[in-house]
Scaffold this motif. Structure first.
Motif, short mmCIF file in Angstrom:
data_model
loop_
_atom_site.label_atom_id
_atom_site.label_comp_id
_atom_site.label_asym_id
_atom_site.label_seq_id
_atom_site.Cartn_x
_atom_site.Cartn_y
_atom_site.Cartn_z
N ASN A 60 -6.04 5.74 24.08
CA ASN A 60 -7.36 4.96 24.61
C ASN A 60 -8.58 5.60 24.85
O ASN A 60 -9.54 5.05 25.28
N ALA A 112 -4.87 3.03 32.86
CA ALA A 112 -6.02 2.37 33.13
C ALA A 112 -6.86 3.00 34.30
O ALA A 112 -6.13 3.31 35.32
N GLY A 113 -8.16 3.26 34.22
CA GLY A 113 -8.70 3.73 35.45
C GLY A 113 -10.20 4.39 34.87
O GLY A 113 -10.57 4.28 33.88
N LYS A 114 -10.72 4.75 36.04
CA LYS A 114 -12.11 5.74 35.82
C LYS A 114 -11.99 6.96 35.72
O LYS A 114 -11.27 7.57 36.49
N ASP A 168 -14.89 4.40 32.05
CA ASP A 168 -13.63 3.50 32.28
C ASP A 168 -12.49 3.24 31.10
O ASP A 168 -13.11 2.78 30.21
N VAL A 169 -11.41 3.69 31.35
CA VAL A 169 -10.34 3.50 30.26
C VAL A 169 -9.25 2.23 30.61
O VAL A 169 -8.92 2.33 31.86
N GLY A 170 -8.98 1.21 29.67
CA GLY A 170 -8.18 0.20 29.83
C GLY A 170 -7.06 0.15 28.91
O GLY A 170 -6.91 1.01 28.22
N SER A 171 -6.61 -1.01 28.82
CA SER A 171 -5.50 -1.20 28.01
C SER A 171 -6.02 -1.87 26.53
O SER A 171 -5.46 -2.13 25.33
N GLN A 226 -4.10 9.29 25.47
CA GLN A 226 -3.45 8.07 26.27
C GLN A 226 -3.37 8.28 27.62
O GLN A 226 -2.49 9.01 28.19
N ARG A 275 -12.08 3.89 24.17
CA ARG A 275 -13.39 4.55 24.56
C ARG A 275 -13.66 5.58 23.72
O ARG A 275 -12.90 6.45 23.38
N LYS A 327 -9.56 11.93 37.18
CA LYS A 327 -9.54 10.67 37.66
C LYS A 327 -10.58 10.66 38.60
O LYS A 327 -10.07 11.41 39.72
#
Length: 149
Positions: free
Chosen positions: A68, A113-115, A132-135, A110, A139, A91
């Protein structure tokens, strides 16, 4: 003779129209995996890929699923890929989750999720990005150096 000319024009037009399709097909060609040395790696439970030297290796990384955060490292006006970047992924605030030396030119990670803040350093020159990485969608971060640094 006039009949031959009138037949050639439609054939030439079809050839020109098919050219972009043929270019796209070339990018979907199978990868010669015998020359590809990219293997998923782990550090502190974080899975990543690093590499991209050569076309087959680049394609193998670009086609990898489940990462991600995608990072690309380049240099100069031609944006040439560079494989000699030190990378720290933190993080926010300041908790290091991944540290790589001599990474790239492509790094796929991988992350939960988070900044995150990514610090990429090449020849002592630092580039920093926060994301910001999510599901959802991966990015993409591009780190570029001018070449005289």
């Amino acid at each position: 003779m006039k009949y031959v000319h009138s037949l050639l024009l439609p054939i030439a037009a079809v050839g020109v129209l098919m050219f972009p399709v043929m270019l796209n097909a070339a990018s979907l060609e199978p990868i010669d995996s015998s020359g590809v040395q990219v293997q998923p790696q782990q550090q502190s439970g974080i899975s990543y890929l690093s590499g991209g030297i050569g076309e087959d290796e680049s394609k193998a990384i670009e086609q990898a699923k489940g990462y991600n955060l995608h990072m690309t490292f380049s240099i100069g006006p031609e944006s040439k890929y560079v494989p000699d970047v030190d990378v720290v992924v933190q993080k926010t605030p300041g908790q290091t989750v991944l540290t790589l030396s001599q990474a790239g030119p492509l790094v796929y990670v991988q992350l939960p999720a988070g900044k995150y803040t990514v610090v990429a350093t090449r020849n002592g020159v630092e580039r920093r990005e926060t994301t910001d990485v999510g599901s959802g969608t991966a990015r993409n971060l591009v780190f570029h150096w001018n070449g005289d640094e």
